[in-house]
Design a protein around this motif. Structure first.
Motif, PDB file in Angstrom:
ATOM      1  N   ALA A  63       0.814  -1.214   0.000  1.00 35.05           N
ATOM      2  CA  ALA A  63       0.000   0.000   0.000  1.00 35.05           C
ATOM      3  C   ALA A  63       0.847   1.264   0.000  1.00 35.05           C
ATOM      4  O   ALA A  63       0.302   2.378   0.039  1.00 35.05           O
ATOM      5  CB  ALA A  63      -0.921  -0.012   1.221  1.00 35.05           C
ATOM      6  N   GLY A  64       2.170   1.100  -0.027  1.00 38.79           N
ATOM      7  CA  GLY A  64       3.049   2.260  -0.070  1.00 38.79           C
ATOM      8  C   GLY A  64       3.408   2.813   1.297  1.00 38.79           C
ATOM      9  O   GLY A  64       3.826   3.971   1.413  1.00 38.79           O
ATOM     10  N   ILE A  65       3.254   1.986   2.332  1.00 39.67           N
ATOM     11  CA  ILE A  65       3.523   2.412   3.701  1.00 39.67           C
ATOM     12  C   ILE A  65       4.733   1.635   4.211  1.00 39.67           C
ATOM     13  O   ILE A  65       4.753   0.401   4.154  1.00 39.67           O
ATOM     14  CB  ILE A  65       2.303   2.151   4.604  1.00 39.67           C
ATOM     15  CG1 ILE A  65       1.049   2.811   4.019  1.00 39.67           C
ATOM     16  CG2 ILE A  65       2.555   2.653   6.023  1.00 39.67           C
ATOM     17  CD1 ILE A  65      -0.245   2.223   4.555  1.00 39.67           C
ATOM     18  N   ALA A  66       5.736   2.339   4.730  1.00 41.35           N
ATOM     19  CA  ALA A  66       6.978   1.690   5.155  1.00 41.35           C
ATOM     20  C   ALA A  66       6.784   0.965   6.484  1.00 41.35           C
ATOM     21  O   ALA A  66       6.335   1.553   7.466  1.00 41.35           O
ATOM     22  CB  ALA A  66       8.088   2.729   5.299  1.00 41.35           C
ATOM     23  N   ALA A  67       7.133  -0.331   6.494  1.00 41.28           N
ATOM     24  CA  ALA A  67       7.038  -1.128   7.709  1.00 41.28           C
ATOM     25  C   ALA A  67       7.987  -2.300   7.596  1.00 41.28           C
ATOM     26  O   ALA A  67       8.281  -2.781   6.496  1.00 41.28           O
ATOM     27  CB  ALA A  67       5.611  -1.633   7.925  1.00 41.28           C
ATOM     28  N   GLY A  68       8.464  -2.764   8.733  1.00 42.47           N
ATOM     29  CA  GLY A  68       9.354  -3.922   8.751  1.00 42.47           C
ATOM     30  C   GLY A  68       9.156  -4.739  10.002  1.00 42.47           C
ATOM     31  O   GLY A  68       8.937  -4.183  11.080  1.00 42.47           O
ATOM     32  N   PRO A  69       9.240  -6.075   9.884  1.00 41.12           N
ATOM     33  CA  PRO A  69       9.062  -6.934  11.062  1.00 41.12           C
ATOM     34  C   PRO A  69      10.280  -6.889  11.965  1.00 41.12           C
ATOM     35  O   PRO A  69      11.415  -6.744  11.505  1.00 41.12           O
ATOM     36  CB  PRO A  69       8.888  -8.324  10.445  1.00 41.12           C
ATOM     37  CG  PRO A  69       9.652  -8.252   9.155  1.00 41.12           C
ATOM     38  CD  PRO A  69       9.483  -6.850   8.655  1.00 41.12           C
ATOM     39  N   CYS A  70      10.067  -7.022  13.265  1.00 38.46           N
ATOM     40  CA  CYS A  70      11.159  -7.167  14.229  1.00 38.46           C
ATOM     41  C   CYS A  70      11.566  -8.637  14.232  1.00 38.46           C
ATOM     42  O   CYS A  70      10.846  -9.482  14.777  1.00 38.46           O
ATOM     43  CB  CYS A  70      10.716  -6.718  15.614  1.00 38.46           C
ATOM     44  SG  CYS A  70      10.302  -4.968  15.727  1.00 38.46           S
ATOM     45  N   LEU A  71      12.690  -8.932  13.621  1.00 37.55           N
ATOM     46  CA  LEU A  71      13.119 -10.313  13.448  1.00 37.55           C
ATOM     47  C   LEU A  71      13.999 -10.754  14.608  1.00 37.55           C
ATOM     48  O   LEU A  71      14.845  -9.996  15.093  1.00 37.55           O
ATOM     49  CB  LEU A  71      13.894 -10.469  12.139  1.00 37.55           C
ATOM     50  CG  LEU A  71      13.149 -10.111  10.851  1.00 37.55           C
ATOM     51  CD1 LEU A  71      14.058 -10.298   9.649  1.00 37.55           C
ATOM     52  CD2 LEU A  71      11.876 -10.949  10.702  1.00 37.55           C
ATOM     53  N   SER A  72      13.822 -11.992  15.029  1.00 37.25           N
ATOM     54  CA  SER A  72      14.720 -12.587  16.014  1.00 37.25           C
ATOM     55  C   SER A  72      16.009 -12.999  15.315  1.00 37.25           C
ATOM     56  O   SER A  72      16.104 -12.996  14.076  1.00 37.25           O
ATOM     57  CB  SER A  72      14.066 -13.811  16.648  1.00 37.25           C
ATOM     58  OG  SER A  72      13.953 -14.856  15.680  1.00 37.25           O
ATOM     59  N   ASP A  73      17.031 -13.376  16.114  1.00 38.10           N
ATOM     60  CA  ASP A  73      18.285 -13.826  15.516  1.00 38.10           C
ATOM     61  C   ASP A  73      18.060 -15.007  14.568  1.00 38.10           C
ATOM     62  O   ASP A  73      18.561 -15.021  13.436  1.00 38.10           O
ATOM     63  CB  ASP A  73      19.303 -14.176  16.602  1.00 38.10           C
ATOM     64  CG  ASP A  73      18.722 -15.023  17.737  1.00 38.10           C
ATOM     65  OD1 ASP A  73      17.572 -15.510  17.608  1.00 38.10           O
ATOM     66  OD2 ASP A  73      19.420 -15.189  18.755  1.00 38.10           O
ATOM     67  N   ALA A  74      17.256 -15.990  14.991  1.00 37.22           N
ATOM     68  CA  ALA A  74      17.004 -17.159  14.143  1.00 37.22           C
ATOM     69  C   ALA A  74      16.258 -16.764  12.871  1.00 37.22           C
ATOM     70  O   ALA A  74      16.480 -17.343  11.801  1.00 37.22           O
ATOM     71  CB  ALA A  74      16.205 -18.209  14.923  1.00 37.22           C
TER      72      ALA A  74
END
Length: 404
Positions: A314-325
């Protein structure tokens, strides 16, 4: 994209009197771009070898994580620089290298007789690089202070900017921004000095202070202060973490058109006409009472990656908080070969993972990372090749504990 058979720094030679991370990361990057890097270590080894966690080398010696992730593709030469003959060996080798680099405490190399003026006297075209906490070329009240990454990170203001209430400051869990930031600026300085030498024939001194690098890396601290923001305020925008079905993601909305897209995506089109949300300041003031419940109610139906995928489309900046694994298994990381596997030499099946080279060039051969060198692995080979020393001379240097 095509890839040629050469790399941009093929033929460039670096003599690195280095330890830990701030300079070794820079010289490893140069090696990945084609430079030959000869690492000079004291008989006890680069102090990064003593870090934890660690593995053991084929001789049973500990090799720490800091060393493993910053020394791919280098040669190791052990020379006692506190011995006059050891210093002579470095001065004799220096004219055969394009770059002579060190990251000891400010002034330490000069006191040993291996400072910029000493190298320039025997190699005027050499590029001399220093990476230290507070620099070598300008007087500073901190000149005698030792420094590691968290020290200059704290002094940059970013910890205090993010501290709340009476809680203590929270250093970055990996403490590497100060090191890697300085390393990147050192690399830029080296490349600029090499280009300058192409046109003038002259070498020069590249002086990098880790504190300076952090002032540049944390530019918002001083810039926002100068524009009236205080106490960690970063201005009116949505730049927060939100909960999805299986974890957290970070969303940034700083423009009105993106806020409108967010409202439509999560089924709250009325937000576009709500007077409480007509300004960016209104977004912040109503974040916890109005926006967060609605955003998290929408995101509860998706995993964090899927939520970010829908936001991104949709043109909205977002990113998941990833664990080390999750980082290790991430498809982007795999596709771009951003983790190099180093097989362990102590019987542990899981290889050591080292970040790959983030610099991609369309017309250059990709780096083929060699393993980190074992302590002093190439001492005799390098001294024979560079200085023509024969077996008897090498044996004498070993007997005197000048090399090892």
């Amino acid at each position: 994209m095509t890839q040629g058979g050469t790399r941009p720094l093929d033929g460039i030679r670096v003599l690195a009197l280095e330890q830990m991370q701030a300079l070794p990361y820079a010289t490893q990057l140069l090696a990945r771009l084609g430079a030959e890097v000869v690492k000079v270590e004291p008989p006890s080894g680069d102090s990064g070898r003593g870090s934890l966690p660690a593995m053991t080398d084929p001789e049973g010696r500990r090799v720490g994580a800091t060393f493993l992730r910053n020394n791919l593709g280098k040669s190791s030469v052990c020379i006692d620089l506190k011995n006059p003959r050891g210093r002579e060996l470095v001065l004799e080798m220096a004219p055969r290298f394009d770059v002579i680099a060190e990251n000891s405490k400010a002034g330490a190399m000069a006191r040993l007789g291996l400072g910029y003026s000493d190298i320039a006297a025997v190699h005027p075209a050499g590029i001399y690089v220093s990476v230290s906490g507070f620099g070598n070329t300008v007087p500073t009240p901190y000149g005698d202070w030792p420094a590691f990454a968290p020290i200059v990170e704290a002094m940059s203001g970013i910890y205090e900017m993010k501290r709340t209430g009476d809680e203590p400051p929270r250093p970055a869990p990996v403490g590497a921004l100060g090191d890697i930031g300085a390393a990147l600026f050192a690399t830029i300085g080296i490349l600029a000095a090499l280009r300058h030498r192409e046109t003038t024939g002259r070498g020069q001194y590249v002086d990098i202070a880790m504190f300076d690098a952090m002032i540049a890396m944390t530019d918002v601290v001083t810039n926002f202060w100068s524009m009236g923001l205080r106490d960690g305020d970063v201005g009116p925008l949505i730049m927060h973490g939100f909960r999805a079905k299986d974890g957290w993601f970070v969303l940034q909305v700083a423009r009105e058109q993106h806020f409108a897209k967010l409202a439509d995506l999560i089924g709250r089109p009325e937000w576009k006409d709500d007077p409480r949300l007509a300004t960016r300041q209104g977004w912040v003031e109503n974040l916890e009472t109005l926006l967060r419940p609605a955003i998290e109610d929408w995101a509860a139906g998706f995993g964090k990656v899927e939520a970010c995928d829908r936001l991104g489309r949709a043109g909205i900046a977002a990113g998941p908080c990833l664990s080390d694994a999750e980082v290790v298994a991430d498809p982007h990381v795999k596709a771009r070969n951003m983790l190099v596997e180093l097989p362990r030499t102590d019987g542990v099946e899981q290889p050591v993972l080292i970040p790959g080279n983030p610099v991609r060039l369309s017309d250059a051969a990709p780096a083929a990372d060699g393993r980190p060198p074992w302590l002093g692995e190439h001492t005799d080979l390098v001294l024979e090749r560079e200085l023509g020393l024969g077996p008897a001379e090498l044996a004498e240097l070993h007997a005197g504990k000048i090399i090892s």
